[in-house]
Every structure is written in C-alpha cells, then in structure tokens.
Write an enzyme that holds these catalytic residues in place. Structure first.
Site, PDB file in Angstrom:
ATOM      1  N   ASN A  10      11.423  -1.115  24.421  1.00 19.73           N
ATOM      2  CA  ASN A  10      10.921   0.299  24.031  1.00 19.73           C
ATOM      3  C   ASN A  10       9.333   0.412  24.242  1.00 19.73           C
ATOM      4  O   ASN A  10       8.507  -0.023  23.542  1.00 19.73           O
ATOM      5  CB  ASN A  10      11.208   0.465  22.478  1.00 19.73           C
ATOM      6  CG  ASN A  10      10.866   1.900  22.052  1.00 19.73           C
ATOM      7  OD1 ASN A  10      10.335   3.045  22.867  1.00 19.73           O
ATOM      8  ND2 ASN A  10      11.024   2.024  20.779  1.00 19.73           N
ATOM      9  N   LYS A  12       7.774   3.042  24.240  1.00 23.26           N
ATOM     10  CA  LYS A  12       7.002   4.414  23.305  1.00 23.26           C
ATOM     11  C   LYS A  12       6.364   5.219  24.198  1.00 23.26           C
ATOM     12  O   LYS A  12       6.476   5.240  25.590  1.00 23.26           O
ATOM     13  CB  LYS A  12       6.353   3.952  22.343  1.00 23.26           C
ATOM     14  CG  LYS A  12       7.261   2.606  21.249  1.00 23.26           C
ATOM     15  CD  LYS A  12       6.657   2.481  19.975  1.00 23.26           C
ATOM     16  CE  LYS A  12       7.702   1.475  19.319  1.00 23.26           C
ATOM     17  NZ  LYS A  12       7.136   1.154  17.947  1.00 23.26           N
ATOM     18  N   HIS A  86      15.218   6.515  16.268  1.00 22.77           N
ATOM     19  CA  HIS A  86      14.195   5.477  15.941  1.00 22.77           C
ATOM     20  C   HIS A  86      13.322   6.119  14.699  1.00 22.77           C
ATOM     21  O   HIS A  86      13.001   7.006  14.678  1.00 22.77           O
ATOM     22  CB  HIS A  86      13.163   5.330  17.315  1.00 22.77           C
ATOM     23  CG  HIS A  86      12.183   4.266  17.017  1.00 22.77           C
ATOM     24  ND1 HIS A  86      11.071   4.488  16.326  1.00 22.77           N
ATOM     25  CD2 HIS A  86      12.338   2.847  17.547  1.00 22.77           C
ATOM     26  CE1 HIS A  86      10.482   3.262  16.676  1.00 22.77           C
ATOM     27  NE2 HIS A  86      10.983   2.445  17.119  1.00 22.77           N
ATOM     28  N   GLU A  88      10.168   5.961  14.234  1.00 20.52           N
ATOM     29  CA  GLU A  88       9.012   7.222  14.429  1.00 20.52           C
ATOM     30  C   GLU A  88       9.646   8.449  14.749  1.00 20.52           C
ATOM     31  O   GLU A  88       9.180   9.572  14.350  1.00 20.52           O
ATOM     32  CB  GLU A  88       8.441   6.564  15.919  1.00 20.52           C
ATOM     33  CG  GLU A  88       7.560   5.428  15.489  1.00 20.52           C
ATOM     34  CD  GLU A  88       7.268   4.468  16.654  1.00 20.52           C
ATOM     35  OE1 GLU A  88       7.708   4.719  17.780  1.00 20.52           O
ATOM     36  OE2 GLU A  88       7.182   3.184  16.173  1.00 20.52           O
ATOM     37  N   GLU A 155      16.061  -1.958  12.426  1.00 19.11           N
ATOM     38  CA  GLU A 155      14.516  -2.093  12.406  1.00 19.11           C
ATOM     39  C   GLU A 155      13.732  -1.733  11.019  1.00 19.11           C
ATOM     40  O   GLU A 155      13.773  -0.550  10.900  1.00 19.11           O
ATOM     41  CB  GLU A 155      14.004  -1.177  13.408  1.00 19.11           C
ATOM     42  CG  GLU A 155      14.530  -1.251  14.961  1.00 19.11           C
ATOM     43  CD  GLU A 155      13.303  -0.859  15.877  1.00 19.11           C
ATOM     44  OE1 GLU A 155      13.159  -1.729  16.649  1.00 19.11           O
ATOM     45  OE2 GLU A 155      13.240   0.206  15.889  1.00 19.11           O
ATOM     46  N   GLY A 161       5.484  -2.896  14.509  1.00 18.61           N
ATOM     47  CA  GLY A 161       4.090  -2.687  14.819  1.00 18.61           C
ATOM     48  C   GLY A 161       3.158  -3.409  13.873  1.00 18.61           C
ATOM     49  O   GLY A 161       2.068  -3.179  13.974  1.00 18.61           O
ATOM     50  N   SER A 197       8.458  -5.980  15.357  1.00 20.70           N
ATOM     51  CA  SER A 197       7.222  -7.224  15.496  1.00 20.70           C
ATOM     52  C   SER A 197       7.919  -8.559  16.068  1.00 20.70           C
ATOM     53  O   SER A 197       7.469  -9.696  15.993  1.00 20.70           O
ATOM     54  CB  SER A 197       6.953  -7.703  14.292  1.00 20.70           C
ATOM     55  OG  SER A 197       5.715  -6.598  13.728  1.00 20.70           O
ATOM     56  N   GLY A 218       9.130  -3.681  21.097  1.00 24.54           N
ATOM     57  CA  GLY A 218       8.137  -2.739  21.208  1.00 24.54           C
ATOM     58  C   GLY A 218       6.697  -3.402  22.062  1.00 24.54           C
ATOM     59  O   GLY A 218       6.882  -3.423  23.184  1.00 24.54           O
ATOM     60  N   GLY A 219       5.716  -3.492  21.204  1.00 22.63           N
ATOM     61  CA  GLY A 219       4.515  -3.946  21.609  1.00 22.63           C
ATOM     62  C   GLY A 219       4.533  -5.326  22.705  1.00 22.63           C
ATOM     63  O   GLY A 219       3.995  -5.175  23.471  1.00 22.63           O
TER      64      GLY A 219
HETATM   65  P1  PGA Z   1       7.422  -3.651  17.721  1.00 23.27           P
HETATM   66  O1  PGA Z   1       8.164  -2.168  17.785  1.00 23.27           O
HETATM   67  O2  PGA Z   1       8.222  -4.546  18.084  1.00 23.27           O
HETATM   68  O3  PGA Z   1       6.034  -3.036  18.257  1.00 23.27           O
HETATM   69  O4  PGA Z   1       7.316  -3.698  16.387  1.00 23.27           O
HETATM   70  C1  PGA Z   1       9.749  -2.344  17.777  1.00 23.27           C
HETATM   71  C2  PGA Z   1      10.241  -0.821  17.772  1.00 23.27           C
HETATM   72  O5  PGA Z   1       9.621   0.147  17.327  1.00 23.27           O
HETATM   73  O6  PGA Z   1      11.373  -0.591  18.491  1.00 23.27           O
END
Ligand code: PGA
Length: 237
Positions: A10, A12, A86, A88, A155, A161, A197, A218-219
């Site tokens: 992802n 983002k 998600h 967010e 999640e 994050g 994470s 994500g990151g």
């Molecule tokens: P992250 O994000 O791996 O940066 O924690 C995961 C996500 O929001 O799908």
C-alpha cells in the site's frame, strides 16, 4: 488446499512521478500473488508488469457528479483489487461501516476483488474489547455481500506506521477469531492477511504464524529493494 500467500504493497499518498518510474524499472517481479496499490494516477504505469494491481479506495457510486471520486466502473479494466476500509479512510475521512459496505457492493458490481481492512484502536485493545469490535465491523461491512472474492487485512490501528506490532500469539488468535466469525456469518472460508509495521526485520518472525495468509505492507514497500526482499522471504518459506 494450500493457497499462495498474498503480499500486498500500500503506497498510500507517497512517491512522485519520477520515483514511481524508478521503482518500476527496479521491480522485476513476476508474481500474481504480489499486489501493488499505487496512487490511482500511476496505476497505468504498471500495466506491463505481471503482478496484481489495486486501487487504494473506491467510490460507493457507479458514476455521476462526485467530484474527485473514482468509481469501480472506471477502474474495472485497470485493476484486480479495491482496497476498502483502510483505517486512514475510516478515521481521517470519516468512512462509516455503512459506506464501506456500499463500497464493497460497488466494487463487486464490476467484478473487482476486495481487500477489506479491519482493525482496532489501542483503547479498544487495552479495554479487552478487540473481538467485539472486530465482530461488529465484520457484521456491518460484510452485510449482504458476495464473500467469494473478498480477502481481509487485519490491521490493528496502533500497529500502522508505528513500528510496534502485536505478539505472534495476539496475531494468531485474532486471525483465528476473524476466520471463525466470517465462517459463522457466511459459511465460507476466507483469507486473512496481517498488516501494520511489517518489515524486513520482523517478517521471519511473522512467518511463524500458522494461520496468516499474507501481508499488507505500507512503509516498508516504498523501497523496491526492500519490498523485493520481503517477497523473497515469504515466497521461499
Ligand atoms: P505500515 O502500513 O506497514 O506502514 O504500518 C500498513 C498499512 O497501513 O496498510
């Protein structure tokens, strides 16, 4: 039946036009169990890659006067998946479970597969209300939808994050709960991924979890070399 694990990225609202081109040039992966969710404006750039693609969000409407929105009808020939719910989207953009349920239905009207995200806040986890909370999300989000083309990404919001992840035991028991709940609700088995994470340092530990069907990252997916290494670890288990 042993299903191949899904490894999803992802992005983002990250990566510039130039960075996306560099990423693509350095991403010689040929695997349909890898899904990339880039910003919508970059989806087309991945068209020659033999991977799966998805949108990070989808409108609940099919078409019409909805400025700034993108519909399943518009992306149905460009992507395989829609990421829906998600945290967010839920917290920053106030998406309710009712809207999320409508979005799933909209994606399914155009034959898109759905990756539905669910997860609890730290307050909910500390109050020992995680299972009740997830149960409620699943009941509302999956109401009257076709379960066959849905995968779930579990999640925990507090793990996204932050660099903090639940223990192997916590993930295992929560995923077990989600699978049982979906089976009770729909009579079907479902794939459940873990997200929050995930990185190159913890992936080997996460791979010890017996019931996880993949990861939403994500990151750690924003660097193509890093993401390729994670894919290698998961696919070589
Ligand atoms: P992250 O994000 O791996 O940066 O924690 C995961 C996500 O929001 O799908």
């Amino acid at each position: 039946m042993e299903r191949k694990k899904i490894i999803a990225a992802n992005f983002k609202m990250n990566l510039t036009s130039e960075e996306i081109d560099n990423y693509i040039n350095n991403f010689e992966i040929d695997k349909k169990n890898v899904i990339i969710f880039p910003s919508s404006i970059y989806i087309d750039r991945f068209k020659d890659k033999n991977i799966s693609l998805g949108v990070q969000n989808i409108s609940q409407y099919d078409d019409g006067a909805y400025t700034g929105e993108i519909s399943a009808n518009q992306v149905k020939d460009l992507v395989d998946y829609a990421l829906i719910g998600h945290s967010e989207r839920r917290t920053i953009f106030n998406e309710s479970d009712i809207t999320i349920n409508e979005k799933i239905k909209s994606a399914q009207r155009y034959n898109l597969k759905v990756m539905l995200c669910i997860g609890e806040s730290i307050e909910t986890r500390k109050a020992n209300k995680t299972m009740d909370f997830l149960s409620n999300q699943l009941e509302l989000d999956l109401k009257d939808v076709d379960i066959s083309n849905i995968v779930i990404a579990y999640e925990p919001i507090w793990a996204i994050g932050t660099g903090i992840i639940p223990t192997v035991k916590e993930i295992e028991s929560t995923i077990k709960f989600i699978k049982e709940k979906v089976k009770n609700l729909t009579g079907h088995d479902i794939m459940v991924l873990y997200g929050g994470s995930v990185n190159l340092k913890n992936i080997e530990e996460l791979e010890k979890i017996s019931n996880v069907d993949g990861y939403l990252i994500g990151g750690a997916s924003l660097d193509s070399n890093n993401f390729k290494k994670i894919i290698e670890v998961v696919d070589n288990q």
